[in-house]
Design an enzyme around this catalytic site. Structure first.
Site, PDB file in Angstrom:
ATOM      1  N   GLY A  33       0.804  -1.217   0.000  1.00 36.09           N
ATOM      2  CA  GLY A  33       0.000   0.000   0.000  1.00 36.09           C
ATOM      3  C   GLY A  33       0.838   1.269   0.000  1.00 36.09           C
ATOM      4  N   ASP A  35       0.253   3.952   1.569  1.00 31.93           N
ATOM      5  CA  ASP A  35       0.386   4.472   2.930  1.00 31.93           C
ATOM      6  C   ASP A  35       1.568   3.831   3.647  1.00 31.93           C
ATOM      7  OD1 ASP A  35      -1.038   2.024   2.920  1.00 31.93           O
ATOM      8  OD2 ASP A  35      -2.069   2.501   4.789  1.00 31.93           O
ATOM      9  N   ASP A  55       1.307   2.402  12.898  1.00 31.85           N
ATOM     10  CA  ASP A  55       0.342   3.299  12.257  1.00 31.85           C
ATOM     11  C   ASP A  55      -1.058   2.825  12.650  1.00 31.85           C
ATOM     12  OD1 ASP A  55      -1.342   4.727  10.532  1.00 31.85           O
ATOM     13  OD2 ASP A  55       0.061   4.628   8.864  1.00 31.85           O
ATOM     14  N   THR A  58      -7.713   2.757  10.505  1.00 27.42           N
ATOM     15  CA  THR A  58      -8.761   1.743  10.353  1.00 27.42           C
ATOM     16  C   THR A  58      -8.163   0.361  10.597  1.00 27.42           C
ATOM     17  OG1 THR A  58      -9.816   3.145   8.708  1.00 27.42           O
ATOM     18  CG2 THR A  58     -10.496   0.844   8.756  1.00 27.42           C
ATOM     19  N   THR A 110     -20.840  -1.232  31.395  1.00 30.10           N
ATOM     20  CA  THR A 110     -20.769  -1.649  29.984  1.00 30.10           C
ATOM     21  C   THR A 110     -19.841  -0.749  29.180  1.00 30.10           C
ATOM     22  OG1 THR A 110     -23.002  -2.540  30.123  1.00 30.10           O
ATOM     23  CG2 THR A 110     -22.141  -2.133  27.918  1.00 30.10           C
TER      24      THR A 110
END
Length: 179
Positions: A33, A35, A55, A58, A110
């Site tokens: 990639g 990135d 890094d 996501t 929770t």
């Protein structure tokens, strides 16, 4: 509110540009990639190897740059938002929450159970990878954090380097190297 219109924008696609870094991995350069290349090249230029690049986006990526500044491998696992979405989307009972760094590991409700589970599992995974990478790359390896999620955990890694612009700097260096 002042509104400015930008009429001329030059978009640079670095995917076709030469990335001046040696790779010692079992994939073609085209499969890596942009990135990742940007992070690796920025670290090569600014910090030099051996280095461990974390890094957190996501996907959390832990990259290894050896003492010759060659890319020797990586590990990928879920990022903070990906983990959060998996818990809230794939279960009926767990809500979607905003993540915040806590000083306690054990959750008492929770929210804390979800929040601390996501954040501390990321921290402990990163700590484990850093420990193992240093066995291979050398104890003096620099650890550089980048990505949107790194700011959330930066207090747990105070001895390490945080550069939120690392990927952008790498894109700049790739572009500059190809002029």
């Amino acid at each position: 509110l002042i509104k400015k219109e930008i009429k001329k924008v030059k978009v640079i696609d670095i995917s076709s540009l030469n990335k001046k870094i040696v790779t010692k991995v079992n994939v073609k350069k085209e499969e890596i990639g942009n990135d990742l290349f940007a992070d690796l090249i920025a670290v090569k230029k600014i910090y030099k190897g051996p280095a461990i690049i974390v890094d957190i986006g996501t996907v959390t990526k832990v990259l290894a740059l050896d003492k010759t500044n060659a890319f020797v491998g990586a590990n990928f696992f879920t990022g903070l938002d990906t983990s959060k979405k998996a818990l809230s989307n794939d279960t009926d009972a767990l809500p979607n929450i905003d993540l915040k760094m806590q000083n306690k590991v054990i959750g008492k409700d929770t929210y804390e159970c979800i929040n601390n589970g996501i954040i501390f599992s990321l921290i402990y995974s990163i700590e484990g990878f850093i420990k193992e990478y240093k066995k291979i790359l050398g104890k003096s390896s620099k650890v550089i954090f980048t990505g949107g999620g790194s700011s959330l955990i930066k207090n747990k890694f105070k001895k390490d380097i945080f550069n939120k612009y690392l990927t952008l700097l790498g894109v700049y260096y790739i572009y500059k190297d190809n002029k």
